[in-house]
Design a protein around this motif. Sequence first.
Motif, PDB file in Angstrom:
ATOM      1  N   SER A 184      -2.893  -9.296  -3.374  1.00 52.27           N
ATOM      2  CA  SER A 184      -4.249  -9.075  -3.883  1.00 52.27           C
ATOM      3  C   SER A 184      -5.019  -8.137  -2.966  1.00 52.27           C
ATOM      4  CB  SER A 184      -4.998 -10.405  -3.983  1.00 52.27           C
ATOM      5  OG  SER A 184      -4.311 -11.338  -4.763  1.00 52.27           O
ATOM      6  N   ALA A 185      -4.922  -8.380  -1.661  1.00 52.52           N
ATOM      7  CA  ALA A 185      -5.653  -7.575  -0.689  1.00 52.52           C
ATOM      8  C   ALA A 185      -5.203  -6.120  -0.718  1.00 52.52           C
ATOM      9  CB  ALA A 185      -5.474  -8.160   0.710  1.00 52.52           C
ATOM     10  N   ALA A 186      -3.893  -5.896  -0.776  1.00 50.95           N
ATOM     11  CA  ALA A 186      -3.369  -4.532  -0.784  1.00 50.95           C
ATOM     12  C   ALA A 186      -3.785  -3.778  -2.036  1.00 50.95           C
ATOM     13  CB  ALA A 186      -1.846  -4.563  -0.666  1.00 50.95           C
ATOM     14  N   MET A 187      -3.715  -4.435  -3.184  1.00 49.91           N
ATOM     15  CA  MET A 187      -4.107  -3.773  -4.424  1.00 49.91           C
ATOM     16  C   MET A 187      -5.609  -3.491  -4.439  1.00 49.91           C
ATOM     17  SD  MET A 187      -1.273  -3.222  -5.847  1.00 49.91           S
ATOM     18  CE  MET A 187      -1.935  -2.452  -7.329  1.00 49.91           C
ATOM     19  N   TYR A 188      -6.386  -4.367  -3.827  1.00 51.71           N
ATOM     20  CA  TYR A 188      -7.826  -4.115  -3.706  1.00 51.71           C
ATOM     21  C   TYR A 188      -8.076  -2.852  -2.870  1.00 51.71           C
ATOM     22  CZ  TYR A 188     -12.285  -4.169  -1.277  1.00 51.71           C
ATOM     23  OH  TYR A 188     -13.480  -3.779  -0.698  1.00 51.71           O
ATOM     24  N   VAL A 189      -7.397  -2.729  -1.736  1.00 50.36           N
ATOM     25  CA  VAL A 189      -7.597  -1.563  -0.873  1.00 50.36           C
ATOM     26  C   VAL A 189      -7.256  -0.284  -1.625  1.00 50.36           C
ATOM     27  CG1 VAL A 189      -6.863  -0.394   1.231  1.00 50.36           C
ATOM     28  CG2 VAL A 189      -7.218  -2.858   1.254  1.00 50.36           C
ATOM     29  N   MET A 190      -6.157  -0.304  -2.364  1.00 51.54           N
ATOM     30  CA  MET A 190      -5.755   0.894  -3.100  1.00 51.54           C
ATOM     31  C   MET A 190      -6.789   1.268  -4.158  1.00 51.54           C
ATOM     32  SD  MET A 190      -3.134   1.878  -1.551  1.00 51.54           S
ATOM     33  CE  MET A 190      -2.851   3.277  -2.645  1.00 51.54           C
ATOM     34  N   ALA A 191      -7.256   0.277  -4.921  1.00 49.16           N
ATOM     35  CA  ALA A 191      -8.223   0.563  -5.983  1.00 49.16           C
ATOM     36  C   ALA A 191      -9.581   0.961  -5.409  1.00 49.16           C
ATOM     37  CB  ALA A 191      -8.368  -0.646  -6.898  1.00 49.16           C
ATOM     38  N   ALA A 192      -9.948   0.369  -4.264  1.00 50.41           N
ATOM     39  CA  ALA A 192     -11.249   0.649  -3.663  1.00 50.41           C
ATOM     40  C   ALA A 192     -11.290   2.012  -2.971  1.00 50.41           C
ATOM     41  CB  ALA A 192     -11.612  -0.450  -2.671  1.00 50.41           C
ATOM     42  N   LEU A 193     -10.208   2.353  -2.279  1.00 55.10           N
ATOM     43  CA  LEU A 193     -10.194   3.586  -1.489  1.00 55.10           C
ATOM     44  C   LEU A 193      -9.596   4.787  -2.216  1.00 55.10           C
ATOM     45  CD1 LEU A 193      -9.212   2.277   2.066  1.00 55.10           C
ATOM     46  CD2 LEU A 193     -11.480   2.569   1.056  1.00 55.10           C
ATOM     47  N   TYR A 194      -8.801   4.527  -3.248  1.00 56.36           N
ATOM     48  CA  TYR A 194      -8.141   5.628  -3.963  1.00 56.36           C
ATOM     49  C   TYR A 194      -8.374   5.517  -5.469  1.00 56.36           C
ATOM     50  CZ  TYR A 194      -5.804   6.004   0.534  1.00 56.36           C
ATOM     51  OH  TYR A 194      -5.540   6.132   1.883  1.00 56.36           O
ATOM     52  N   PRO A 195      -9.654   5.469  -5.890  1.00 54.26           N
ATOM     53  CA  PRO A 195      -9.942   5.326  -7.323  1.00 54.26           C
ATOM     54  C   PRO A 195      -9.447   6.487  -8.167  1.00 54.26           C
ATOM     55  CG  PRO A 195     -11.937   5.900  -6.099  1.00 54.26           C
ATOM     56  CD  PRO A 195     -10.882   5.576  -5.081  1.00 54.26           C
ATOM     57  N   ASP A 196      -9.245   7.659  -7.533  1.00 55.08           N
ATOM     58  CA  ASP A 196      -8.722   8.804  -8.279  1.00 55.08           C
ATOM     59  C   ASP A 196      -7.229   8.632  -8.578  1.00 55.08           C
ATOM     60  OD1 ASP A 196     -11.202   9.969  -8.201  1.00 55.08           O
ATOM     61  OD2 ASP A 196     -10.749  11.278  -6.503  1.00 55.08           O
ATOM     62  N   LEU A 197      -6.582   7.741  -7.841  1.00 51.50           N
ATOM     63  CA  LEU A 197      -5.150   7.508  -8.060  1.00 51.50           C
ATOM     64  C   LEU A 197      -4.903   6.296  -8.950  1.00 51.50           C
ATOM     65  CD1 LEU A 197      -3.561   8.108  -4.516  1.00 51.50           C
ATOM     66  CD2 LEU A 197      -3.661   9.676  -6.456  1.00 51.50           C
ATOM     67  N   ILE A 198      -5.687   5.233  -8.749  1.00 53.30           N
ATOM     68  CA  ILE A 198      -5.462   4.012  -9.527  1.00 53.30           C
ATOM     69  C   ILE A 198      -6.788   3.302  -9.806  1.00 53.30           C
ATOM     70  CG2 ILE A 198      -5.039   2.593  -7.472  1.00 53.30           C
ATOM     71  CD1 ILE A 198      -2.909   1.075  -9.175  1.00 53.30           C
ATOM     72  N   SER A 199      -6.965   2.912 -11.041  1.00 56.21           N
ATOM     73  CA  SER A 199      -8.170   2.184 -11.439  1.00 56.21           C
ATOM     74  C   SER A 199      -7.947   0.690 -11.277  1.00 56.21           C
ATOM     75  CB  SER A 199      -8.499   2.486 -12.904  1.00 56.21           C
ATOM     76  OG  SER A 199      -7.467   1.978 -13.748  1.00 56.21           O
ATOM     77  N   ALA A 200      -9.016  -0.064 -11.365  1.00 57.56           N
ATOM     78  CA  ALA A 200      -8.893  -1.519 -11.316  1.00 57.56           C
ATOM     79  C   ALA A 200      -8.036  -2.011 -12.471  1.00 57.56           C
ATOM     80  CB  ALA A 200     -10.278  -2.164 -11.355  1.00 57.56           C
ATOM     81  N   ALA A 201      -8.207  -1.400 -13.644  1.00 59.18           N
ATOM     82  CA  ALA A 201      -7.434  -1.818 -14.819  1.00 59.18           C
ATOM     83  C   ALA A 201      -5.946  -1.585 -14.614  1.00 59.18           C
ATOM     84  CB  ALA A 201      -7.925  -1.072 -16.056  1.00 59.18           C
ATOM     85  N   MET A 233       0.813  -1.203   0.000  1.00 57.73           N
ATOM     86  CA  MET A 233       0.000   0.000   0.000  1.00 57.73           C
ATOM     87  C   MET A 233       0.853   1.263   0.000  1.00 57.73           C
ATOM     88  SD  MET A 233      -2.989  -1.178   2.690  1.00 57.73           S
ATOM     89  CE  MET A 233      -3.635   0.487   2.887  1.00 57.73           C
ATOM     90  N   ILE A 234       1.895   1.281   0.824  1.00 54.18           N
ATOM     91  CA  ILE A 234       2.721   2.478   0.957  1.00 54.18           C
ATOM     92  C   ILE A 234       3.501   2.783  -0.312  1.00 54.18           C
ATOM     93  CG2 ILE A 234       4.795   3.371   2.104  1.00 54.18           C
ATOM     94  CD1 ILE A 234       3.635   2.225   4.730  1.00 54.18           C
ATOM     95  N   VAL A 235       4.138   1.772  -0.891  1.00 53.91           N
ATOM     96  CA  VAL A 235       4.963   2.052  -2.079  1.00 53.91           C
ATOM     97  C   VAL A 235       4.105   2.358  -3.301  1.00 53.91           C
ATOM     98  CG1 VAL A 235       6.949   0.776  -1.199  1.00 53.91           C
ATOM     99  CG2 VAL A 235       5.280  -0.412  -2.655  1.00 53.91           C
ATOM    100  N   VAL A 236       2.960   1.696  -3.411  1.00 51.77           N
ATOM    101  CA  VAL A 236       2.062   2.001  -4.532  1.00 51.77           C
ATOM    102  C   VAL A 236       1.490   3.406  -4.366  1.00 51.77           C
ATOM    103  CG1 VAL A 236      -0.160   1.389  -5.588  1.00 51.77           C
ATOM    104  CG2 VAL A 236       1.519  -0.392  -5.092  1.00 51.77           C
ATOM    105  N   TYR A 237       1.119   3.764  -3.133  1.00 56.53           N
ATOM    106  CA  TYR A 237       0.616   5.117  -2.893  1.00 56.53           C
ATOM    107  C   TYR A 237       1.683   6.163  -3.220  1.00 56.53           C
ATOM    108  CZ  TYR A 237      -1.230   9.245  -0.588  1.00 56.53           C
ATOM    109  OH  TYR A 237      -1.671  10.531  -0.338  1.00 56.53           O
ATOM    110  N   ALA A 238       2.933   5.925  -2.811  1.00 57.33           N
ATOM    111  CA  ALA A 238       4.001   6.894  -3.067  1.00 57.33           C
ATOM    112  C   ALA A 238       4.154   7.142  -4.566  1.00 57.33           C
ATOM    113  CB  ALA A 238       5.314   6.402  -2.462  1.00 57.33           C
ATOM    114  N   TRP A 239       4.161   6.072  -5.338  1.00 51.61           N
ATOM    115  CA  TRP A 239       4.260   6.198  -6.796  1.00 51.61           C
ATOM    116  C   TRP A 239       3.075   6.985  -7.361  1.00 51.61           C
ATOM    117  CZ3 TRP A 239       1.412   1.830  -9.499  1.00 51.61           C
ATOM    118  CH2 TRP A 239       1.225   2.108 -10.854  1.00 51.61           C
ATOM    119  N   LEU A 240       1.868   6.606  -6.955  1.00 51.05           N
ATOM    120  CA  LEU A 240       0.670   7.215  -7.521  1.00 51.05           C
ATOM    121  C   LEU A 240       0.461   8.654  -7.053  1.00 51.05           C
ATOM    122  CD1 LEU A 240      -1.713   4.170  -7.084  1.00 51.05           C
ATOM    123  CD2 LEU A 240      -0.726   4.991  -9.233  1.00 51.05           C
TER     124      LEU A 240
END
Length: 288
Positions: free
Chosen positions: A209-226, A157-164
Amino acid sequence: MFKIPVAGIKVPAFAFTAISTRSLRVPALHCVRNAARDFFGVQWRARFSPGLTALSSVDHPLDSLVPFAPGYINIYMDFIPFWIRTAGWLRAHYGKRHAPEVGAFIDGIAGLYKQAAQVYRARLSTTKRPFYIKRPRFALIHLTDPHFACVPSLHVMIVVYAWLAFRAFVRRHGDEQAAGERVRELRAGALAITESILYVKQHSVNCVSAAMYVMAALYPDLISAAESEEFIAHMFEGKGVPASGDALIVKAHILDLFRKFMVQGQASADWRKPLLDFLAGLETRPGI
């Protein structure tokens, strides 16, 4: 400045800047507080009060396809310096005038701990990690981390958020094209750290899988499911380990579980429900 790698930012130098700048100091202290309370605190409370919170085993048979590789420990442990360097780069490039905006970036990191803890406090999770202390950093992990907070993985979650969040920052300032190389650098770093959690056996494939779900679910403006799926698809590229066939199998599982979480999340009023239902269906271990 755009040509200067994020990796070139010195963490101690930015830490000094943050301490001496109120708009950075306050969110930085929020990070420290949240990490202590919502990550370490939740786990150590359970460690000293067994049975207080259910503890699920999130291991998966496919974890065996990713070999234990102790040499990845430095990459794994880089997740905090990774986001600090990212914030430092933004502060260095955009200057004091935009320090509050950099502070908001840091507050976003602090918020990830609170979000993840909403799952941890309801249901803890663990994996079978090898007891390996030949390298000092592994010894530090065993000493400080009870290993009860696997789903969702805060590392991912942290590293994906930092990038996005970096990408969103430069995009707001009209610099996305100019800073494209830096965005790609951070994406590659986020992928490397995500892979490392599996190589050093601190997490299961299920945790990704769980971490990527949280990011896509809570931060859709940063990262889409695709885009989340694309990120998963690029894991292990060029590594050679696991073997290409095994890597495809592992990624297919991560992707399939991610998709299941997304579908279930869209049908639920509580974003945590897919994760908590998943954990409730797994083997429960004593919280010791």
